[in-house]
Design a protein around this motif. Structure first.
Motif, PDB file in Angstrom:
ATOM      1  N   ARG A 200       0.800  -1.019  -0.004  1.00  0.00           N
ATOM      2  CA  ARG A 200      -0.059  -0.108   0.070  1.00  0.00           C
ATOM      3  C   ARG A 200       0.603   1.673  -0.261  1.00  0.00           C
ATOM      4  O   ARG A 200       0.169   2.484   0.198  1.00  0.00           O
ATOM      5  CB  ARG A 200      -1.253   0.070   1.056  1.00  0.00           C
ATOM      6  CG  ARG A 200      -2.285  -0.956   1.078  1.00  0.00           C
ATOM      7  CD  ARG A 200      -2.547  -0.619   2.481  1.00  0.00           C
ATOM      8  NE  ARG A 200      -3.657   0.504   2.372  1.00  0.00           N
ATOM      9  CZ  ARG A 200      -4.790   0.677   1.936  1.00  0.00           C
ATOM     10  NH1 ARG A 200      -5.672  -0.014   0.783  1.00  0.00           N
ATOM     11  NH2 ARG A 200      -5.751   1.793   1.287  1.00  0.00           N
ATOM     12  N   ARG A 201       2.039   0.642  -0.547  1.00  0.00           N
ATOM     13  CA  ARG A 201       3.088   2.326   0.082  1.00  0.00           C
ATOM     14  C   ARG A 201       3.114   3.046  -1.071  1.00  0.00           C
ATOM     15  O   ARG A 201       4.654   3.293  -1.650  1.00  0.00           O
ATOM     16  CB  ARG A 201       3.818   1.834   0.306  1.00  0.00           C
ATOM     17  CG  ARG A 201       4.998   1.543   1.998  1.00  0.00           C
ATOM     18  CD  ARG A 201       5.826   1.550   2.585  1.00  0.00           C
ATOM     19  NE  ARG A 201       6.008   0.286   3.677  1.00  0.00           N
ATOM     20  CZ  ARG A 201       6.847  -0.576   3.874  1.00  0.00           C
ATOM     21  NH1 ARG A 201       7.496  -0.629   3.599  1.00  0.00           N
ATOM     22  NH2 ARG A 201       6.043  -1.104   4.984  1.00  0.00           N
ATOM     23  N   LYS A 202       2.221   3.377  -2.141  1.00  0.00           N
ATOM     24  CA  LYS A 202       2.597   3.590  -2.852  1.00  0.00           C
ATOM     25  C   LYS A 202       1.171   5.197  -3.150  1.00  0.00           C
ATOM     26  O   LYS A 202      -0.245   4.700  -3.489  1.00  0.00           O
ATOM     27  CB  LYS A 202       2.290   3.020  -4.598  1.00  0.00           C
ATOM     28  CG  LYS A 202       1.145   1.699  -4.589  1.00  0.00           C
ATOM     29  CD  LYS A 202       1.947   0.442  -5.624  1.00  0.00           C
ATOM     30  CE  LYS A 202       0.448  -0.359  -5.652  1.00  0.00           C
ATOM     31  NZ  LYS A 202       1.014  -1.295  -6.201  1.00  0.00           N
ATOM     32  N   VAL A 203       1.912   6.307  -3.802  1.00  0.00           N
ATOM     33  CA  VAL A 203       0.557   7.262  -3.908  1.00  0.00           C
ATOM     34  C   VAL A 203       0.669   8.600  -5.222  1.00  0.00           C
ATOM     35  O   VAL A 203       2.167   8.123  -6.115  1.00  0.00           O
ATOM     36  CB  VAL A 203       0.683   8.292  -2.699  1.00  0.00           C
ATOM     37  CG1 VAL A 203       0.590   7.205  -1.059  1.00  0.00           C
ATOM     38  CG2 VAL A 203       2.273   8.702  -2.486  1.00  0.00           C
ATOM     39  N   VAL A 204       0.129   8.596  -5.605  1.00  0.00           N
ATOM     40  CA  VAL A 204      -0.031  10.228  -6.775  1.00  0.00           C
ATOM     41  C   VAL A 204       0.125  11.448  -6.006  1.00  0.00           C
ATOM     42  O   VAL A 204      -0.765  11.826  -5.275  1.00  0.00           O
ATOM     43  CB  VAL A 204      -1.642   9.973  -7.604  1.00  0.00           C
ATOM     44  CG1 VAL A 204      -1.027  10.421  -8.484  1.00  0.00           C
ATOM     45  CG2 VAL A 204      -1.319   8.779  -8.470  1.00  0.00           C
ATOM     46  N   THR A 205       1.019  12.658  -6.798  1.00  0.00           N
ATOM     47  CA  THR A 205       0.353  13.886  -6.467  1.00  0.00           C
ATOM     48  C   THR A 205       1.002  14.467  -7.507  1.00  0.00           C
ATOM     49  O   THR A 205       1.136  13.652  -9.071  1.00  0.00           O
ATOM     50  CB  THR A 205       2.014  14.455  -5.383  1.00  0.00           C
ATOM     51  OG1 THR A 205       3.365  13.671  -6.266  1.00  0.00           O
ATOM     52  CG2 THR A 205       2.434  13.101  -4.066  1.00  0.00           C
ATOM     53  N   SER A 206       0.548  16.270  -7.287  1.00  0.00           N
ATOM     54  CA  SER A 206       0.780  16.708  -8.367  1.00  0.00           C
ATOM     55  C   SER A 206       2.134  16.784  -9.571  1.00  0.00           C
ATOM     56  O   SER A 206       1.594  16.490 -10.906  1.00  0.00           O
ATOM     57  CB  SER A 206       0.116  17.984  -8.160  1.00  0.00           C
ATOM     58  OG  SER A 206      -0.904  18.216  -7.231  1.00  0.00           O
ATOM     59  N   HIS A 207       2.828  17.120  -8.484  1.00  0.00           N
ATOM     60  CA  HIS A 207       4.155  17.042  -9.554  1.00  0.00           C
ATOM     61  C   HIS A 207       5.007  16.215  -9.101  1.00  0.00           C
ATOM     62  O   HIS A 207       5.526  16.276  -7.364  1.00  0.00           O
ATOM     63  CB  HIS A 207       4.605  18.323  -9.751  1.00  0.00           C
ATOM     64  CG  HIS A 207       5.201  19.029  -8.981  1.00  0.00           C
ATOM     65  ND1 HIS A 207       4.296  19.292  -7.710  1.00  0.00           N
ATOM     66  CD2 HIS A 207       6.744  19.249  -8.492  1.00  0.00           C
ATOM     67  CE1 HIS A 207       5.567  20.135  -6.930  1.00  0.00           C
ATOM     68  NE2 HIS A 207       6.573  20.384  -7.774  1.00  0.00           N
ATOM     69  N   ASP A 208       6.482  15.829  -9.468  1.00  0.00           N
ATOM     70  CA  ASP A 208       7.211  15.101  -9.101  1.00  0.00           C
ATOM     71  C   ASP A 208       7.912  15.577  -8.082  1.00  0.00           C
ATOM     72  O   ASP A 208       9.594  15.437  -8.419  1.00  0.00           O
ATOM     73  CB  ASP A 208       7.758  14.657 -10.051  1.00  0.00           C
ATOM     74  CG  ASP A 208       8.287  13.064 -10.339  1.00  0.00           C
ATOM     75  OD1 ASP A 208       8.021  12.880  -9.264  1.00  0.00           O
ATOM     76  OD2 ASP A 208       7.720  12.052 -11.491  1.00  0.00           O
ATOM     77  N   ALA A 209       7.176  15.835  -7.203  1.00  0.00           N
ATOM     78  CA  ALA A 209       8.697  16.508  -5.583  1.00  0.00           C
ATOM     79  C   ALA A 209       9.094  15.531  -5.356  1.00  0.00           C
ATOM     80  O   ALA A 209      10.310  16.160  -3.757  1.00  0.00           O
ATOM     81  CB  ALA A 209       7.693  17.992  -4.885  1.00  0.00           C
ATOM     82  N   PHE A 210       8.556  13.924  -5.201  1.00  0.00           N
ATOM     83  CA  PHE A 210       8.595  13.038  -3.912  1.00  0.00           C
ATOM     84  C   PHE A 210       9.619  12.040  -4.127  1.00  0.00           C
ATOM     85  O   PHE A 210       9.905  11.351  -3.429  1.00  0.00           O
ATOM     86  CB  PHE A 210       7.968  12.183  -3.203  1.00  0.00           C
ATOM     87  CG  PHE A 210       6.514  13.939  -2.784  1.00  0.00           C
ATOM     88  CD1 PHE A 210       7.117  14.434  -1.234  1.00  0.00           C
ATOM     89  CD2 PHE A 210       5.440  14.562  -3.354  1.00  0.00           C
ATOM     90  CE1 PHE A 210       6.084  15.837  -0.617  1.00  0.00           C
ATOM     91  CE2 PHE A 210       4.704  15.771  -2.678  1.00  0.00           C
ATOM     92  CZ  PHE A 210       5.307  16.302  -1.372  1.00  0.00           C
TER      93      PHE A 210
END
Ligand code: ZN
Length: 311
Positions: A200-210
């Protein structure tokens, strides 16, 4: 008996009466530091303490990728004793701003010595392609790992000592105390992430900042746009991302404090992923918000991630 202090006081009174400028006691003045963005501004404040007066160019919730200096910013830079920037291509506007301001003092690059992450957009099997074919370039978001933050602190410390060697002991004591807090939070983040099931350690964010966060703490991040918010996601990129969220059953998508939430809203509505909250990517929250310092920001981001992924 009249000592120097009395003379100074008398001089000040005369100056006030005549409306002359009061002579500054240069040795007691904090040094004026200009930091390019809010996260770095806080780090400088932590190390500099009351021996620095920090001005931040791109403020809380601001997006340094697309920021444009105003004439007042050139005046701020011109008055500085020290300028501190992130580097790695984050502040594309800095060289021109420094030049336009006429500032000729030191410019410290806080990421000096950090191994930069290259954004390779190559799919599996394409790794051998020439680097020029990759579209992403260098990832500037190095502060998203606390291991890197240690290097930021060392660079800030060196720059402050070079600008004001008299206050070296103060800066060193502040840096040591700050590094202790950084280490403690790093350990806590690892423990928190470990409480989330690996799949479950996967997510989506707005831009590739992480990317640095992902590499340090083992959480997978996907984003519709690359390492800069300057680009806009194409319809094809968004469709591909939606397919991937469905195929990999990615549990949550996260807004960013610096980005328009609408695209992520749409992506969430077309998949089973839920909105996990807001992450602070490239800027702090305003004072009084949940991420007003760098360490509060990292702590808040991890608690937000874990709360959404654990359930
Ligand atoms: Zn960014």
């Amino acid at each position: 008996m009249i000592n120097r202090r009395h003379l100074l006081a008398a001089g000040t009174l005369v100056a006030l009466a005549l409306r002359l400028p009061v002579p500054a006691l240069a040795a007691d003045e904090p040094i004026r530091v200009v930091a390019s963005f809010s996260i770095l501004g806080d780090m400088v404040q932590q190390v500099g303490g009351d021996r620095v007066r920090v001005t931040t160019l791109v403020g809380p919730d601001g997006d340094a990728h697309v920021w444009q200096p105003a004439p007042a910013d050139a005046r701020t830079v011109a008055d500085a004793d020290l300028v501190v920037m992130n580097g790695l291509g984050f502040e594309g506007w800095m060289d021109r701003l420094v030049q336009a301001s006429g500032y000729d003092g030191p410019v410290a690059v806080a990421t000096t010595g950090i191994v930069p992450r290259q954004m390779a957009e190559a799919e599996e099997g394409e790794e051998d392609h020439d680097h020029d074919h990759h579209h992403g370039g260098t990832d500037p978001h190095a502060w998203q790992s606390l291991t890197n933050a240690r290097i930021y602190v060392h660079n800030v410390l060196e720059a402050l000592i070079a600008a004001d060697s008299d206050d070296r002991p103060v800066f060193e004591a502040n840096a040591a105390a700050y590094l202790k807090k950084i280490d403690a939070l790093d350990a806590r983040i690892r423990a928190e992430i470990a409480s989330v099931p690996a799949d479950r350690r996967k997510v989506v964010t707005s831009h590739d900042a992480f990317g640095y966060f992902a590499a340090a703490y083992g959480v997978g991040f996907l984003a519709p746009v690359g390492v800069s918010t300057e680009a806009e996601a194409s319809a094809g990129d968004v469709a591909k991302l939606i397919d991937q969220i469905r195929a990999e059953k990615i549990p949550a998508v996260f807004m960013e404090n610096i980005s328009d939430p609408r695209l992520l809203d749409r992506i969430a509505s077309e998949t089973d992923a839920k909105i996990g909250g807001t992450l602070y990517s490239d800027a702090l929250s305003p004072a009084g918000g949940p991420a007003a310092t760098y360490l509060d920001m990292m702590d808040y981001n991890v608690r937000t991630l874990v709360a959404a992924l654990r359930t």
